[in-house]
Design a protein around this motif. Sequence first.
Motif, PDB file in Angstrom:
ATOM      1  N   ASN A   4       0.874  -1.173   0.000  1.00 48.21           N
ATOM      2  CA  ASN A   4       0.000   0.000   0.000  1.00 48.21           C
ATOM      3  C   ASN A   4       0.910   1.222   0.000  1.00 48.21           C
ATOM      4  N   ILE A   5       0.867   1.990  -1.069  1.00 50.27           N
ATOM      5  CA  ILE A   5       1.847   3.057  -1.310  1.00 50.27           C
ATOM      6  C   ILE A   5       1.139   4.401  -1.386  1.00 50.27           C
ATOM      7  N   ALA A   6       1.752   5.422  -0.784  1.00 49.54           N
ATOM      8  CA  ALA A   6       1.265   6.796  -0.891  1.00 49.54           C
ATOM      9  C   ALA A   6       2.322   7.650  -1.581  1.00 49.54           C
ATOM     10  N   MET A   7       1.992   8.194  -2.744  1.00 52.76           N
ATOM     11  CA  MET A   7       2.852   9.153  -3.432  1.00 52.76           C
ATOM     12  C   MET A   7       2.502  10.548  -2.921  1.00 52.76           C
ATOM     13  N   ILE A  38      -2.118   5.514  -3.716  1.00 54.56           N
ATOM     14  CA  ILE A  38      -2.859   6.768  -3.625  1.00 54.56           C
ATOM     15  C   ILE A  38      -1.869   7.917  -3.803  1.00 54.56           C
ATOM     16  N   ILE A  39      -2.399   9.095  -4.103  1.00 54.06           N
ATOM     17  CA  ILE A  39      -1.569  10.292  -4.262  1.00 54.06           C
ATOM     18  C   ILE A  39      -2.088  11.367  -3.327  1.00 54.06           C
ATOM     19  N   ILE A  40      -1.174  12.040  -2.635  1.00 54.43           N
ATOM     20  CA  ILE A  40      -1.520  13.142  -1.733  1.00 54.43           C
ATOM     21  C   ILE A  40      -0.851  14.401  -2.270  1.00 54.43           C
ATOM     22  N   THR A  41      -1.636  15.412  -2.577  1.00 51.82           N
ATOM     23  CA  THR A  41      -1.116  16.673  -3.088  1.00 51.82           C
ATOM     24  C   THR A  41      -1.979  17.807  -2.556  1.00 51.82           C
ATOM     25  N   HIS A  42      -1.643  19.037  -2.914  1.00 53.14           N
ATOM     26  CA  HIS A  42      -2.441  20.161  -2.424  1.00 53.14           C
ATOM     27  C   HIS A  42      -3.578  20.471  -3.391  1.00 53.14           C
ATOM     28  N   PHE A  79       0.501  19.749   8.961  1.00 56.30           N
ATOM     29  CA  PHE A  79       0.128  18.722   7.993  1.00 56.30           C
ATOM     30  C   PHE A  79      -0.004  17.345   8.651  1.00 56.30           C
ATOM     31  N   PHE A  80       0.579  17.172   9.844  1.00 51.55           N
ATOM     32  CA  PHE A  80       0.652  15.857  10.472  1.00 51.55           C
ATOM     33  C   PHE A  80      -0.729  15.261  10.772  1.00 51.55           C
ATOM     34  N   PRO A  81      -1.668  15.996  11.368  1.00 50.95           N
ATOM     35  CA  PRO A  81      -2.955  15.369  11.704  1.00 50.95           C
ATOM     36  C   PRO A  81      -3.685  14.788  10.498  1.00 50.95           C
ATOM     37  N   ILE A  82      -3.784  15.562   9.409  1.00 51.66           N
ATOM     38  CA  ILE A  82      -4.513  15.057   8.254  1.00 51.66           C
ATOM     39  C   ILE A  82      -3.736  13.957   7.542  1.00 51.66           C
ATOM     40  N   LEU A  83      -2.384  14.074   7.516  1.00 47.95           N
ATOM     41  CA  LEU A  83      -1.565  13.022   6.906  1.00 47.95           C
ATOM     42  C   LEU A  83      -1.729  11.717   7.675  1.00 47.95           C
ATOM     43  N   ARG A  84      -1.656  11.790   9.003  1.00 52.41           N
ATOM     44  CA  ARG A  84      -1.814  10.577   9.815  1.00 52.41           C
ATOM     45  C   ARG A  84      -3.166   9.927   9.555  1.00 52.41           C
ATOM     46  N   ASN A  85      -4.201  10.741   9.467  1.00 50.51           N
ATOM     47  CA  ASN A  85      -5.536  10.205   9.219  1.00 50.51           C
ATOM     48  C   ASN A  85      -5.599   9.476   7.878  1.00 50.51           C
ATOM     49  N   ILE A  86      -5.007  10.077   6.835  1.00 45.81           N
ATOM     50  CA  ILE A  86      -5.026   9.448   5.501  1.00 45.81           C
ATOM     51  C   ILE A  86      -4.229   8.153   5.500  1.00 45.81           C
ATOM     52  N   LEU A  87      -3.037   8.186   6.094  1.00 42.54           N
ATOM     53  CA  LEU A  87      -2.167   7.007   6.077  1.00 42.54           C
ATOM     54  C   LEU A  87      -2.792   5.838   6.835  1.00 42.54           C
ATOM     55  N   ILE A  88      -3.470   6.130   7.945  1.00 45.26           N
ATOM     56  CA  ILE A  88      -4.124   5.057   8.708  1.00 45.26           C
ATOM     57  C   ILE A  88      -5.357   4.547   7.960  1.00 45.26           C
ATOM     58  N   ARG A  89      -6.142   5.462   7.413  1.00 46.99           N
ATOM     59  CA  ARG A  89      -7.340   5.061   6.672  1.00 46.99           C
ATOM     60  C   ARG A  89      -6.989   4.165   5.487  1.00 46.99           C
ATOM     61  N   SER A 112       6.061  10.435   8.472  1.00 48.44           N
ATOM     62  CA  SER A 112       5.931   8.990   8.226  1.00 48.44           C
ATOM     63  C   SER A 112       6.974   8.203   8.994  1.00 48.44           C
ATOM     64  N   ARG A 113       8.190   8.742   9.075  1.00 47.19           N
ATOM     65  CA  ARG A 113       9.225   8.062   9.861  1.00 47.19           C
ATOM     66  C   ARG A 113       8.882   8.091  11.348  1.00 47.19           C
ATOM     67  N   THR A 114       8.277   9.177  11.800  1.00 47.60           N
ATOM     68  CA  THR A 114       7.825   9.239  13.193  1.00 47.60           C
ATOM     69  C   THR A 114       6.788   8.163  13.469  1.00 47.60           C
ATOM     70  N   MET A 115       5.954   7.856  12.475  1.00 47.56           N
ATOM     71  CA  MET A 115       4.929   6.818  12.610  1.00 47.56           C
ATOM     72  C   MET A 115       5.495   5.415  12.391  1.00 47.56           C
ATOM     73  N   GLY A 116       6.776   5.321  12.021  1.00 44.36           N
ATOM     74  CA  GLY A 116       7.395   4.017  11.827  1.00 44.36           C
ATOM     75  C   GLY A 116       7.177   3.416  10.452  1.00 44.36           C
ATOM     76  N   LEU A 117       6.763   4.221   9.457  1.00 45.12           N
ATOM     77  CA  LEU A 117       6.537   3.717   8.107  1.00 45.12           C
ATOM     78  C   LEU A 117       7.808   3.758   7.277  1.00 45.12           C
ATOM     79  N   ARG A 118       7.834   2.973   6.196  1.00 44.90           N
ATOM     80  CA  ARG A 118       8.959   2.978   5.275  1.00 44.90           C
ATOM     81  C   ARG A 118       8.847   4.179   4.346  1.00 44.90           C
TER      82      ARG A 118
END
Length: 462
Positions: A4-7, A38-42, A79-89, A112-118
């Motif tokens: 599961n990859i996020a660009m 998935i892709i995350i952008t502004h 950006f962390f709260p919304i990013l964390r929500n997307i990555l977990i969802r 992402s590194r704080t959350m322990g992700l690659r």
Amino acid sequence: MRYNIAMVSDFFYPQPGGIESHIYQLSSKLISLGHSVIIITHAHGSRVGVRYLTHGLKVYYVPFYVLYRESTFPSVFSFFPILRNILIREEIEIVHGHGSLSSLCLEAILHSRTMGLRTVFTDHSLFGFADPGSILGNKLLKFTLSDIGHVICVSHTCKENTVLRASLDPVTVSVIPNAVVASNFRPDPSKASSEYITIIVISRLYPNKGADLLTAVIPNICKIHPTVRFIIAGSGPREIDLEQMREKFQLQERVELVGSIRHEDVRDVMVKGHIYLHPTLTEAFGTVLVEAASCGLLVVTTKVGGIPEVLPSHMTIFSSPSEDSLTQSTLEAIKLIESKAVDTSKFHEQVKGMYGWHDVARRTENVYDIVAKIDNEPVIDRLKRYYGCGIWAGKLFVMCVVIDYLLLRFLEWLYPESGIDRVRKWPRRPIDKSLLAGENSESAKIESEDEDSGLGGTTATA
């Protein structure tokens, strides 16, 4: 394995450009390999929220303020709260950032590194070491990449530049070039004028893209060759200079300014020409050069950055980044076209055999396999790497990481992971055997299917 990859990047459609095209094509091919992407952008204007592109590619358009050249304001922690929500969802396992000037990319890698992700990072550009902007940017890049899993560069020149800027171990950096969907850039000789030699320019009109050189070179060439005309597509702060040049030298009938165009319209502009002119001052790869050659255009370009690695010599005439040299190189190209000394009709098939997104996707997948095997280190080891980024900067970076950890704990208390809904995944495609085999015939078939689907099917979702 399937991931599961996020660009993540500030640079994505509908904004046109090489990074934008790279992210879309790579994501589409990874989906064809069976991965979830998935892709995350502004947000872009009214395009806010979640959209679906072809192939079931989901895009999160996050409403953040754009500061300069489509890059968002560097907020660091907001950006962390919304990013964390997307990555977990989305149950993301690997976060892949693109662009060293993208604030969303750099912040996403840190969080992402704080959350322990690659994490994986792809650098698409070249930067200097002396001017204040480069010094600051390089320091931030060194901070972000201190704890990166792997880095990808689009050329060997780009790799050398990134390794020096971010003080990286070259072993952790791979070179994977850009590519094109060759079937989307077929030549059409019937569209080119038989009365004129048409020179095409498709570029952002900024100083680093050689817009000032272009303004100086066009009058010289038009004065020497009365049968030459220019078609210029692109927008930027130097567009007004080109309009003034056209008025000053009365070249309204010979210099056509098209303005900004969508990527799917690039081929329709290119096939009208005989020569592609690329006067850039810095370039890591130059995907547009491959697209131009695929359309059967002889390429005239400056010999800077990673450009000499892109095309073979018989497709390209090189110039130094100066007015006189670029003028002479363009005149040489005009002479070759007039005398028919170069056969551009074979360029398309040659480019088709050199570059393909199926190969880029398979090599990127190998990088994901590498980072998936890396064990997460203790927090103290991570802090040591950040502390080594400089006498004063190191202390600041450590402070940022500590605050990031505290913010993560607060978010886990405020919005527990168990309370965040998991989205229903788009049905994964069966793994495409032709992509695994890397067969050219099958690759052409896949690219043809991509062309038929296009980007026109973008739809909004709730």
